[in-house]
Design an enzyme around this catalytic site. Sequence first.
Site, PDB file in Angstrom:
ATOM      1  N   ASN A  12     -13.932  13.853  13.079  1.00  0.00           N
ATOM      2  CA  ASN A  12     -14.824  13.005  13.331  1.00  0.00           C
ATOM      3  C   ASN A  12     -15.908  13.210  14.292  1.00  0.00           C
ATOM      4  O   ASN A  12     -14.726  13.396  15.600  1.00  0.00           O
ATOM      5  CB  ASN A  12     -13.602  11.090  14.028  1.00  0.00           C
ATOM      6  CG  ASN A  12     -14.478  10.557  13.925  1.00  0.00           C
ATOM      7  OD1 ASN A  12     -15.847  10.717  14.012  1.00  0.00           O
ATOM      8  ND2 ASN A  12     -14.329   9.163  14.112  1.00  0.00           N
ATOM      9  N   LYS A  19     -12.593  14.389  17.491  1.00  0.00           N
ATOM     10  CA  LYS A  19     -10.819  14.012  16.628  1.00  0.00           C
ATOM     11  C   LYS A  19     -11.025  14.724  15.396  1.00  0.00           C
ATOM     12  O   LYS A  19     -10.985  14.829  14.416  1.00  0.00           O
ATOM     13  CB  LYS A  19     -11.455  12.518  16.968  1.00  0.00           C
ATOM     14  CG  LYS A  19     -11.624  11.534  18.603  1.00  0.00           C
ATOM     15  CD  LYS A  19     -11.650  10.003  18.027  1.00  0.00           C
ATOM     16  CE  LYS A  19     -11.959  10.012  18.887  1.00  0.00           C
ATOM     17  NZ  LYS A  19     -12.738   8.406  18.890  1.00  0.00           N
ATOM     18  N   ARG A 103     -16.158  12.317   8.763  1.00  0.00           N
ATOM     19  CA  ARG A 103     -16.837  11.285   9.137  1.00  0.00           C
ATOM     20  C   ARG A 103     -17.736  11.057   8.878  1.00  0.00           C
ATOM     21  O   ARG A 103     -18.493  11.476  10.256  1.00  0.00           O
ATOM     22  CB  ARG A 103     -15.754   9.740  10.225  1.00  0.00           C
ATOM     23  CG  ARG A 103     -16.937   9.331  10.383  1.00  0.00           C
ATOM     24  CD  ARG A 103     -16.651   8.172  11.569  1.00  0.00           C
ATOM     25  NE  ARG A 103     -16.915   7.177  12.161  1.00  0.00           N
ATOM     26  CZ  ARG A 103     -16.968   6.135  12.944  1.00  0.00           C
ATOM     27  NH1 ARG A 103     -16.502   6.930  13.865  1.00  0.00           N
ATOM     28  NH2 ARG A 103     -17.665   5.418  13.264  1.00  0.00           N
ATOM     29  N   HIS A 192     -18.123   0.798  10.152  1.00  0.00           N
ATOM     30  CA  HIS A 192     -17.210   0.341  10.248  1.00  0.00           C
ATOM     31  C   HIS A 192     -16.301  -0.184   8.642  1.00  0.00           C
ATOM     32  O   HIS A 192     -15.570  -0.560   9.028  1.00  0.00           O
ATOM     33  CB  HIS A 192     -16.738  -0.761  10.765  1.00  0.00           C
ATOM     34  CG  HIS A 192     -16.760  -0.724  12.801  1.00  0.00           C
ATOM     35  ND1 HIS A 192     -17.050  -1.932  12.984  1.00  0.00           N
ATOM     36  CD2 HIS A 192     -16.362   0.145  13.388  1.00  0.00           C
ATOM     37  CE1 HIS A 192     -17.078  -1.560  14.538  1.00  0.00           C
ATOM     38  NE2 HIS A 192     -16.454  -0.413  14.795  1.00  0.00           N
ATOM     39  N   ARG A 253     -21.009  -3.898  23.998  1.00  0.00           N
ATOM     40  CA  ARG A 253     -22.943  -4.282  23.189  1.00  0.00           C
ATOM     41  C   ARG A 253     -22.694  -5.937  23.161  1.00  0.00           C
ATOM     42  O   ARG A 253     -22.065  -6.598  22.636  1.00  0.00           O
ATOM     43  CB  ARG A 253     -22.655  -3.845  21.472  1.00  0.00           C
ATOM     44  CG  ARG A 253     -23.176  -2.114  21.764  1.00  0.00           C
ATOM     45  CD  ARG A 253     -23.096  -1.981  20.209  1.00  0.00           C
ATOM     46  NE  ARG A 253     -22.281  -0.278  20.242  1.00  0.00           N
ATOM     47  CZ  ARG A 253     -21.537   0.137  19.124  1.00  0.00           C
ATOM     48  NH1 ARG A 253     -20.954  -0.549  17.982  1.00  0.00           N
ATOM     49  NH2 ARG A 253     -21.372   0.851  19.182  1.00  0.00           N
ATOM     50  N   ASP A 294     -12.280  -3.993  28.374  1.00  0.00           N
ATOM     51  CA  ASP A 294     -11.148  -3.769  28.251  1.00  0.00           C
ATOM     52  C   ASP A 294     -10.329  -5.275  27.739  1.00  0.00           C
ATOM     53  O   ASP A 294      -9.900  -5.883  28.818  1.00  0.00           O
ATOM     54  CB  ASP A 294      -9.718  -3.100  28.815  1.00  0.00           C
ATOM     55  CG  ASP A 294      -8.166  -2.342  27.810  1.00  0.00           C
ATOM     56  OD1 ASP A 294      -8.094  -3.701  27.619  1.00  0.00           O
ATOM     57  OD2 ASP A 294      -8.107  -1.525  28.263  1.00  0.00           O
ATOM     58  N   GLU A 396      -8.028   4.576   9.843  1.00  0.00           N
ATOM     59  CA  GLU A 396      -9.701   5.106   8.956  1.00  0.00           C
ATOM     60  C   GLU A 396      -9.679   6.802   8.805  1.00  0.00           C
ATOM     61  O   GLU A 396      -9.875   7.101   7.931  1.00  0.00           O
ATOM     62  CB  GLU A 396     -10.748   5.063  10.300  1.00  0.00           C
ATOM     63  CG  GLU A 396     -11.337   3.703  10.261  1.00  0.00           C
ATOM     64  CD  GLU A 396     -12.183   4.258  11.335  1.00  0.00           C
ATOM     65  OE1 GLU A 396     -11.851   3.228  12.758  1.00  0.00           O
ATOM     66  OE2 GLU A 396     -13.154   3.246  11.695  1.00  0.00           O
TER      67      GLU A 396
HETATM   68  P1  ADP Z   1     -12.390   1.696  20.086  1.00  0.00           P
HETATM   69  O1  ADP Z   1     -13.437   1.131  19.068  1.00  0.00           O
HETATM   70  O2  ADP Z   1     -12.978   2.462  20.332  1.00  0.00           O
HETATM   71  O3  ADP Z   1     -12.421   3.384  18.089  1.00  0.00           O
HETATM   72  P2  ADP Z   1     -10.366   0.701  19.569  1.00  0.00           P
HETATM   73  O4  ADP Z   1     -10.293   0.342  18.412  1.00  0.00           O
HETATM   74  O5  ADP Z   1      -9.327   1.965  19.605  1.00  0.00           O
HETATM   75  O6  ADP Z   1     -11.212   1.342  20.551  1.00  0.00           O
HETATM   76  O7  ADP Z   1      -9.728  -0.772  20.269  1.00  0.00           O
HETATM   77  C1  ADP Z   1     -10.031  -0.253  21.528  1.00  0.00           C
HETATM   78  C2  ADP Z   1     -10.326  -2.048  22.790  1.00  0.00           C
HETATM   79  O8  ADP Z   1      -8.222  -2.805  22.270  1.00  0.00           O
HETATM   80  C3  ADP Z   1      -9.158  -1.279  23.993  1.00  0.00           C
HETATM   81  O9  ADP Z   1     -11.369  -1.474  25.138  1.00  0.00           O
HETATM   82  C4  ADP Z   1      -9.299  -2.769  24.227  1.00  0.00           C
HETATM   83  O10 ADP Z   1      -9.823  -3.912  24.988  1.00  0.00           O
HETATM   84  C5  ADP Z   1      -8.841  -3.240  23.243  1.00  0.00           C
HETATM   85  N1  ADP Z   1      -6.460  -2.544  23.790  1.00  0.00           N
HETATM   86  C6  ADP Z   1      -6.286  -1.978  23.331  1.00  0.00           C
HETATM   87  N2  ADP Z   1      -4.664  -1.863  23.137  1.00  0.00           N
HETATM   88  C7  ADP Z   1      -4.630  -3.308  23.815  1.00  0.00           C
HETATM   89  C8  ADP Z   1      -3.714  -4.661  24.122  1.00  0.00           C
HETATM   90  N3  ADP Z   1      -2.110  -3.659  24.447  1.00  0.00           N
HETATM   91  N4  ADP Z   1      -3.691  -5.646  24.633  1.00  0.00           N
HETATM   92  C9  ADP Z   1      -5.417  -6.375  24.157  1.00  0.00           C
HETATM   93  N5  ADP Z   1      -6.396  -5.359  24.099  1.00  0.00           N
HETATM   94  C10 ADP Z   1      -5.792  -4.132  23.458  1.00  0.00           C
END
Ligand code: ADP
Length: 411
Positions: A12, A19, A103, A192, A253, A294, A396
């Site tokens: 990826n 990755k 990917r 996605h 976004r 986050d 994925e």
């Molecule tokens: P990406 O779109 O970068 O692949 P991910 O699917 O890994 O993202 O999701 C990342 C997001 O998941 C983080 O920005 C955070 O908001 C959320 N996240 C990860 N762990 C937790 C958790 N334990 N509780 C709540 N939100 C979480």
Amino acid sequence: MTANATRVLVLNSGSSSVKYQLLDMEKAADGDSAGARLAVGLVERIGEGTSRLAHTPLAAGGATRETTGPIADHQAALKAVADELAADGLGLDSPELAAIGHRVVHGGLKFTAPTVIDAAVLKEIERLVPVAPLHNPANIIGIRTAQALRPDLPQVAVFDTAFHTTMPESAARYAIDVETADAHRIRRYGFHGTSHAYVSRRTAELLGKAPEEVNVIVLHLGNGASASAVRGGRCVDTSMGLTPLEGLVMGTRSGDIDPAVTFHLKRVAGMSADEIDELLNKKSGLLGLCGDNDMREIRRRIDEGDERAALAFDIYIHRLKKYLGAYTAVLGKVDAVAFTAGVGENAAPVRAAAVAGLEELGMAVDASLNAVRSDEPRLISPDYARVAVAVVPTDEELEIARQTYALVTAS
Ligand code: ADP
């Protein structure tokens, strides 16, 4: 390809990162998805002085090896990855490697399925750069570099858009002048797709049904976020559009917005197209609303009584509810709602709030089931609910490897 060639390397490639995962597809076919993962890793900050390579040889014991120091370009990054793999006897020259799966973010309308990459395919992926300027160029560099390392090996492109190519024109077209739209390939592609395909199939499995028998709404809630409506295993609508900007509120976004906001920003605030692009893609969503993207941090601030964080959360949930309602209407009958990705898999308060008040749509969440933490697909709805609500962790890389391996072993 030799008979014991059962491994797939998944790449990826982003603009400054790569990755990767090496998977054994015989083990994956036996249902041992953890055992199938032989090595995983990441190269980040490519082209900077502080590049970092983190490699975890899961099959060989697991301890992560980290290297920091300048990695000039993708070619050097992939060479470093190949060296790490070789150190564990998993090198790219191994006869057990069956293919490399890439990917690729944008496959336009042409690529409706995983595709073995040849010169014509690569040219078509290049032709799509104007509609995916942030993603396709990095994917192309990854492909070219991997081809140079193993010119004899099949390289397969797995497209983020492919799963959504089954959308009917009524869902895929914007209501704008048809000639202008077609001249510039403006339509809703969706992204996605690999995750939506995997999760909708796993959700059917969780219900003990074939994908053809169920209608599923998938909510992929990561930093980027999208919803899809899947009827009998085929996508009929999805929330992202020409680009990944449309739809749900995301980490950075805006998601859906009146397009006139952009003219207004240009005319009244004097912003350029690039500045507006940056505002809507990088400085909006949860980050723009409350300063954090986050969900863990947002929940912590809400617990401390922070009103901006609470409002950001409410806007995020309001949008999710709108899509649950809209996709219920699109599908007519919904068998399951599946939450996935970082937020969907981990944030129980998001799941509870998104479904709260939707009993008339047959949707409900059981508080104690919702509180359970697990890496396994699971139901979180009470027995009486007409619609199964589920948490289904996405994978994925496994899906890209599965599609790649299926293609190269079929030929
Ligand atoms: P990406 O779109 O970068 O692949 P991910 O699917 O890994 O993202 O999701 C990342 C997001 O998941 C983080 O920005 C955070 O908001 C959320 N996240 C990860 N762990 C937790 C958790 N334990 N509780 C709540 N939100 C979480």
